[in-house]
Each structure stands twice: as structure tokens, then as C-alpha cells.
Design an enzyme around this catalytic site. Sequence first.
Site, PDB file in Angstrom:
ATOM      1  N   LYS A 178     -34.705  27.600 -25.345  1.00  0.00           N
ATOM      2  CA  LYS A 178     -33.786  26.473 -25.101  1.00  0.00           C
ATOM      3  C   LYS A 178     -32.496  26.884 -24.422  1.00  0.00           C
ATOM      4  O   LYS A 178     -31.844  26.080 -23.760  1.00  0.00           O
ATOM      5  CB  LYS A 178     -33.418  25.823 -26.448  1.00  0.00           C
ATOM      6  CG  LYS A 178     -34.527  25.101 -27.102  1.00  0.00           C
ATOM      7  CD  LYS A 178     -34.543  25.298 -28.604  1.00  0.00           C
ATOM      8  CE  LYS A 178     -35.429  26.459 -28.984  1.00  0.00           C
ATOM      9  NZ  LYS A 178     -35.669  26.591 -30.423  1.00  0.00           N
TER      10      LYS A 178
ATOM     11  N   GLU B 127     -41.188  22.665 -20.984  1.00  0.00           N
ATOM     12  CA  GLU B 127     -41.555  21.573 -21.895  1.00  0.00           C
ATOM     13  C   GLU B 127     -41.343  21.958 -23.361  1.00  0.00           C
ATOM     14  O   GLU B 127     -40.931  21.138 -24.187  1.00  0.00           O
ATOM     15  CB  GLU B 127     -43.026  21.186 -21.653  1.00  0.00           C
ATOM     16  CG  GLU B 127     -43.521  20.042 -22.496  1.00  0.00           C
ATOM     17  CD  GLU B 127     -42.776  18.721 -22.234  1.00  0.00           C
ATOM     18  OE1 GLU B 127     -42.707  18.305 -21.074  1.00  0.00           O
ATOM     19  OE2 GLU B 127     -42.272  18.139 -23.218  1.00  0.00           O
TER      20      GLU B 127
ATOM     21  N   VAL C  19     -38.042  21.459 -26.104  1.00  0.00           N
ATOM     22  CA  VAL C  19     -37.805  20.339 -27.032  1.00  0.00           C
ATOM     23  C   VAL C  19     -39.146  19.912 -27.625  1.00  0.00           C
ATOM     24  O   VAL C  19     -40.099  19.647 -26.901  1.00  0.00           O
ATOM     25  CB  VAL C  19     -37.159  19.133 -26.298  1.00  0.00           C
ATOM     26  CG1 VAL C  19     -36.965  17.963 -27.250  1.00  0.00           C
ATOM     27  CG2 VAL C  19     -35.831  19.525 -25.675  1.00  0.00           C
TER      28      VAL C  19
ATOM     29  N   GLY D  73     -43.779  30.505 -38.967  1.00  0.00           N
ATOM     30  CA  GLY D  73     -43.486  30.667 -37.536  1.00  0.00           C
ATOM     31  C   GLY D  73     -42.640  29.555 -36.956  1.00  0.00           C
ATOM     32  O   GLY D  73     -42.560  29.410 -35.736  1.00  0.00           O
TER      33      GLY D  73
ATOM     34  N   GLU E  25     -36.120  30.009 -36.101  1.00  0.00           N
ATOM     35  CA  GLU E  25     -35.553  30.912 -35.105  1.00  0.00           C
ATOM     36  C   GLU E  25     -35.402  32.307 -35.729  1.00  0.00           C
ATOM     37  O   GLU E  25     -35.414  32.456 -36.963  1.00  0.00           O
ATOM     38  CB  GLU E  25     -34.183  30.406 -34.658  1.00  0.00           C
ATOM     39  CG  GLU E  25     -34.221  29.078 -33.939  1.00  0.00           C
ATOM     40  CD  GLU E  25     -35.090  29.108 -32.694  1.00  0.00           C
ATOM     41  OE1 GLU E  25     -34.828  29.880 -31.771  1.00  0.00           O
ATOM     42  OE2 GLU E  25     -36.079  28.344 -32.657  1.00  0.00           O
TER      43      GLU E  25
ATOM     44  N   ASP F 254     -29.584  24.663 -33.075  1.00  0.00           N
ATOM     45  CA  ASP F 254     -30.847  24.467 -32.348  1.00  0.00           C
ATOM     46  C   ASP F 254     -30.958  23.009 -31.878  1.00  0.00           C
ATOM     47  O   ASP F 254     -31.285  22.744 -30.714  1.00  0.00           O
ATOM     48  CB  ASP F 254     -32.017  24.832 -33.275  1.00  0.00           C
ATOM     49  CG  ASP F 254     -33.362  24.610 -32.629  1.00  0.00           C
ATOM     50  OD1 ASP F 254     -33.793  25.471 -31.840  1.00  0.00           O
ATOM     51  OD2 ASP F 254     -33.995  23.564 -32.894  1.00  0.00           O
TER      52      ASP F 254
ATOM     53  N   LYS G 211     -31.035  21.041 -28.053  1.00  0.00           N
ATOM     54  CA  LYS G 211     -32.070  20.076 -27.654  1.00  0.00           C
ATOM     55  C   LYS G 211     -31.451  18.725 -27.274  1.00  0.00           C
ATOM     56  O   LYS G 211     -31.920  18.073 -26.327  1.00  0.00           O
ATOM     57  CB  LYS G 211     -33.080  19.904 -28.790  1.00  0.00           C
ATOM     58  CG  LYS G 211     -33.924  21.166 -29.005  1.00  0.00           C
ATOM     59  CD  LYS G 211     -34.675  21.132 -30.320  1.00  0.00           C
ATOM     60  CE  LYS G 211     -35.554  22.359 -30.488  1.00  0.00           C
ATOM     61  NZ  LYS G 211     -36.098  22.501 -31.849  1.00  0.00           N
TER      62      LYS G 211
HETATM   63  N1  LIG Z   1     -41.764  29.324 -32.834  1.00  0.00           N
HETATM   64  C1  LIG Z   1     -41.570  28.045 -32.512  1.00  0.00           C
HETATM   65  O1  LIG Z   1     -42.022  27.120 -33.202  1.00  0.00           O
HETATM   66  C2  LIG Z   1     -40.821  27.704 -31.273  1.00  0.00           C
HETATM   67  C3  LIG Z   1     -40.873  26.384 -30.789  1.00  0.00           C
HETATM   68  C4  LIG Z   1     -40.171  26.052 -29.614  1.00  0.00           C
HETATM   69  C5  LIG Z   1     -39.411  27.018 -28.979  1.00  0.00           C
HETATM   70  N2  LIG Z   1     -39.376  28.285 -29.494  1.00  0.00           N
HETATM   71  C6  LIG Z   1     -38.586  29.287 -28.764  1.00  0.00           C
HETATM   72  O2  LIG Z   1     -39.498  30.194 -28.157  1.00  0.00           O
HETATM   73  C7  LIG Z   1     -38.945  31.512 -28.143  1.00  0.00           C
HETATM   74  C8  LIG Z   1     -39.905  32.463 -28.821  1.00  0.00           C
HETATM   75  O3  LIG Z   1     -40.166  32.009 -30.128  1.00  0.00           O
HETATM   76  P1  LIG Z   1     -41.034  32.912 -31.134  1.00  0.00           P
HETATM   77  O4  LIG Z   1     -41.294  32.056 -32.301  1.00  0.00           O
HETATM   78  O5  LIG Z   1     -42.139  33.566 -30.408  1.00  0.00           O
HETATM   79  O6  LIG Z   1     -39.935  33.993 -31.523  1.00  0.00           O
HETATM   80  P2  LIG Z   1     -40.177  35.444 -32.143  1.00  0.00           P
HETATM   81  O7  LIG Z   1     -38.902  35.826 -32.779  1.00  0.00           O
HETATM   82  O8  LIG Z   1     -41.444  35.465 -32.932  1.00  0.00           O
HETATM   83  O9  LIG Z   1     -40.443  36.351 -30.846  1.00  0.00           O
HETATM   84  C9  LIG Z   1     -39.472  36.667 -29.915  1.00  0.00           C
HETATM   85  C10 LIG Z   1     -39.848  38.021 -29.362  1.00  0.00           C
HETATM   86  O10 LIG Z   1     -38.969  38.303 -28.280  1.00  0.00           O
HETATM   87  C11 LIG Z   1     -38.681  39.682 -28.336  1.00  0.00           C
HETATM   88  N3  LIG Z   1     -37.414  39.881 -27.613  1.00  0.00           N
HETATM   89  C12 LIG Z   1     -36.195  39.439 -27.968  1.00  0.00           C
HETATM   90  N4  LIG Z   1     -35.284  39.796 -27.046  1.00  0.00           N
HETATM   91  C13 LIG Z   1     -35.949  40.490 -26.091  1.00  0.00           C
HETATM   92  C14 LIG Z   1     -35.573  41.133 -24.896  1.00  0.00           C
HETATM   93  N5  LIG Z   1     -34.317  41.149 -24.478  1.00  0.00           N
HETATM   94  N6  LIG Z   1     -36.535  41.737 -24.174  1.00  0.00           N
HETATM   95  C15 LIG Z   1     -37.827  41.752 -24.580  1.00  0.00           C
HETATM   96  N7  LIG Z   1     -38.236  41.158 -25.712  1.00  0.00           N
HETATM   97  C16 LIG Z   1     -37.314  40.529 -26.464  1.00  0.00           C
HETATM   98  C17 LIG Z   1     -38.587  40.029 -29.804  1.00  0.00           C
HETATM   99  O11 LIG Z   1     -38.782  41.403 -30.030  1.00  0.00           O
HETATM  100  C18 LIG Z   1     -39.683  39.158 -30.389  1.00  0.00           C
HETATM  101  O12 LIG Z   1     -40.906  39.862 -30.487  1.00  0.00           O
HETATM  102  C19 LIG Z   1     -37.578  31.404 -28.827  1.00  0.00           C
HETATM  103  O13 LIG Z   1     -36.605  31.272 -27.824  1.00  0.00           O
HETATM  104  C20 LIG Z   1     -37.675  30.115 -29.630  1.00  0.00           C
HETATM  105  O14 LIG Z   1     -36.434  29.479 -29.759  1.00  0.00           O
HETATM  106  C21 LIG Z   1     -40.072  28.657 -30.597  1.00  0.00           C
HETATM  107  N1  LIG Z   2     -36.940  26.822 -34.715  1.00  0.00           N
HETATM  108  C1  LIG Z   2     -37.270  25.643 -33.988  1.00  0.00           C
HETATM  109  C2  LIG Z   2     -38.438  25.927 -33.077  1.00  0.00           C
HETATM  110  C3  LIG Z   2     -38.703  24.806 -32.120  1.00  0.00           C
HETATM  111  O1  LIG Z   2     -37.707  24.722 -31.151  1.00  0.00           O
HETATM  112  C4  LIG Z   2     -37.614  24.522 -34.935  1.00  0.00           C
HETATM  113  O2  LIG Z   2     -37.811  24.778 -36.131  1.00  0.00           O
HETATM  114  O3  LIG Z   2     -37.674  23.372 -34.496  1.00  0.00           O
END
Ligand SMILES: NC(=O)c1ccc[n+]([C@@H]2O[C@H](COP(=O)([O-])OP(=O)(O)OC[C@H]3O[C@@H](n4cnc5c(N)ncnc54)[C@H](O)[C@@H]3O)[C@@H](O)[C@H]2O)c1
Ligand SMILES: N[C@@H](CCO)C(=O)O
Length: 348
Positions: free
Chosen positions: A126, A150, A153, A207, A210, A221, A225
Site C-alpha cells: 500500500k 489491486e 485495498v 497471515g 502486517e 493501514d 487504504k
Molecule cells: N498478507 C495479507 O493479507 C496482505 C493483504 C494485502 C496486502 N498485503 C501487503 O503485501 C505485502 C506482503 O505481505 P506478506 O503478508 O507477504 O508480508 P510478509 O511479512 O509475510 O512478507 C514480506 C517479505 O518481504 C521481505 N522483505 C521486506 N523488506 C525487504 C527488502 N527490502 N528486500 C527484500 N525483501 C524484503 C521480508 O523478509 C518478508 O519475507 C505487504 O506490503 C502487505 O502490506 C498483505
Molecule cells: N494487514 C492487512 C492486510 C491487507 O491489506 C489487513 O489485515 O487488512
Amino acid sequence: MTTYNLALIGFGGVNRALAELIRDEPQRFASLGFGLRIVAITDLALGSLVQAEGIDLGAALSMPRGTSFAGLPGGSPDPRNEEVIRNSPADIVVEATFTSPVDGEPAVSHVKWALESGKHVVSTNKGPVALRGTELSKLAADNGVRFEYEGAVMSGTPVIRLAHKMLGGLKLTAVQGILNGTSNYVLGRMEAGLGLDEAIIEAQDLGYAEADPTADIAGSDVRLKVAILANELLGASIHPSEVSTTGIQDITSADVSKALAAGLRWKLIGEARRNADGSIVASVQPVALAADHPLAGISGATNAVSFTTDLLGAVTVSGPGAGRVETAYALISDIMAVNEFVKGAVRA
Ligand SMILES: NC(=O)c1ccc[n+]([C@@H]2O[C@H](COP(=O)([O-])OP(=O)(O)OC[C@H]3O[C@@H](n4cnc5c(N)ncnc54)[C@H](O)[C@@H]3O)[C@@H](O)[C@H]2O)c1
Ligand SMILES: N[C@@H](CCO)C(=O)O
């Protein structure tokens, strides 16, 4: 059939779920008219790996905790993000590192390096969208590539592209909704008797949260959004700092029980509204909703957003707001959008 080469930046929950889908369900993509091959991965914990012929995803996904890609051909113990983004043979960079609500970095730089190198970007992060979205979309256009986000949000639930494509003929005056899966899940678990901290641990295990769950609980967060929705759909140009924000950190178990006894449910509500004079007001705050309010029944990590329109009244979209696979689907829908763009450019 076109096969797109992907570079995954960040190999956490979301990008791993995408890699698993690509490994386990190639027919899903073939039916969409393209193939996907992962040629590069970088991660803070694992380093980087570049294999132009396609990475062995079984090996990459089963790397034991504490090891690095250094032992694999094309591997390095350092996450050489800039080198990988600029020089790997990727067509599409998939940015899914941590979200920074302060300046969007280092993801903003990752996106810029990719777009400057003529690579499309799909991202669930985001930060770059909320804080530097206009500039990055212009950079994409200037370089003849796409920047798609996409999943920024409501995870894989279609919101941004759906509103652009399907609500374009309407005047939108407000967006309001439950936009954070973790806080909504936590509030529900508190209704079931758990404490705030226990409920947050569950959301982390699932999962949803954040890397620093303060972003979910204290509202930053949702603030990102709300800014994205206001800027994308209400024609605003607001910075997230202009969204007045209160999280759920001060809602106690006693508050939750008291509300339930009165037929109310606490929800964290994000909202942006255009006033008659054209100004935009945006906020994030916990609200105790009456049981018959349309958002009161949105439970768990499900989110919902309602668009106030001139011809249709309220149009509401509901679906998963967080989750690894659910968010990986957002990346797939972004890649579908890139594919449409590429095919359109070839036809033109
Ligand atoms: N998990 C969800 O439900 C969800 C939903 C929507 C958006 N997001 C967004 O998607 C992104 C990823 O989410 P996630 O759940 O996979 O997070 P996560 O914490 O599981 O994974 C993030 C990964 O990025 C790596 N990382 C961080 N900084 C880095 C860098 N500078 N270089 C290389 N690797 C790096 C970390 O080591 C980690 O393995 C986040 O920005 C999160 O806000 C997540
Ligand atoms: N941490 C965020 C992931 C989706 O952006 C949430 O719980 O909504």
C-alpha cells in the site's frame, strides 16, 4: 502462448502463495492465455536468486529457516534488489515487501527501478500507492508499462479496478467501509472472549497482519487504504497524513461486551467523502454499529466497502480483506491486466 518472466521482491506469505499457485496450478494460467515463470526472487532473510531458465520452486519454497539462496546456482546471501530488478530477465516485477506507512520505502524505490527499466510492476504494497501513486503511475505511462496494485485495498476482492471499469459512468461522492482484515478479525475474537493480544497472535498466524501489527490495530493501514480510495475514485489528491485516524487499541474487552449487550458491534470504519464545495474529508475511527447496519454483519477477515453514487445509491462490495492466497489472487488479477495491456499494444 506468451510466458511472462516474474521477479518476486519479498518472499513472505503473499509471494510464496503466488509461487505455490504457479508451481501447482499451471493450467489456471494457461486457461487465461499466458504462462508464468519465476526467474528471480529476493528477500531480506534469504538473499537473492536469479535463474533465467526458471527457478526450481520446489527447492526455493522448501529452503529451511535460517539458510540463504547462496548455496544455489545464481544465488547470493544478499537481497540484491536493485541489481535483480534492473538486470534480471523479468518482464514483471512482483513487489510484496513490508509496507512502510511513513515514506513507502524501500518499496517506492523497487517500483521506480522496475518501471525505469521498462518492466511492469504488480504489487500488494500500500505504501507506494498511497504515498507516491500519482508519480509512479506517470512513470509507468512514460515508460510504456503498467503499475497495477489491486491488492493494496481489500486483498484479492476486486475493488479498485472494478470501480474504475464498472462505476465510471456514475458520480461517486463517498466511500465507506471495513478495510482491515486483522482489526475486524480481532474485534470478532474479542466478542468471543479473547484478549486483544491473543487475538492479534491468531491474526498473525493466519497471515492477515502486517509485519508490525500496530499498523492494523492503530489504524495506519486503513489510513493508507482510505487515501488510495479517495485519490483513485473520488478524484482527490490527499496524503494519508490528512486522514484523521483513531485505531482500536483503546477498545477493551469490557467495551466489546457492553456493546454486544446493547445490540451493538464495534467496527473500524474508514471513510472518505466529497463535500458540496469539492473538498474531501477522510477519517478512520472505531464505531459501535447497530446490529441492523449493513456493515455490522461483516465478520472475521472479511471486508466491505460501500460506494455512494448518484444513479445507483449505495453499491457495496464485500469479500476477503486479507490472507496469503487471497492476496496472491490480487497479483494474478494484476497480471491479467498487464496481459490485456500487452495484447492491446501488440494489436494496435
Ligand atoms: N498478507 C495479507 O493479507 C496482505 C493483504 C494485502 C496486502 N498485503 C501487503 O503485501 C505485502 C506482503 O505481505 P506478506 O503478508 O507477504 O508480508 P510478509 O511479512 O509475510 O512478507 C514480506 C517479505 O518481504 C521481505 N522483505 C521486506 N523488506 C525487504 C527488502 N527490502 N528486500 C527484500 N525483501 C524484503 C521480508 O523478509 C518478508 O519475507 C505487504 O506490503 C502487505 O502490506 C498483505
Ligand atoms: N494487514 C492487512 C492486510 C491487507 O491489506 C489487513 O489485515 O487488512
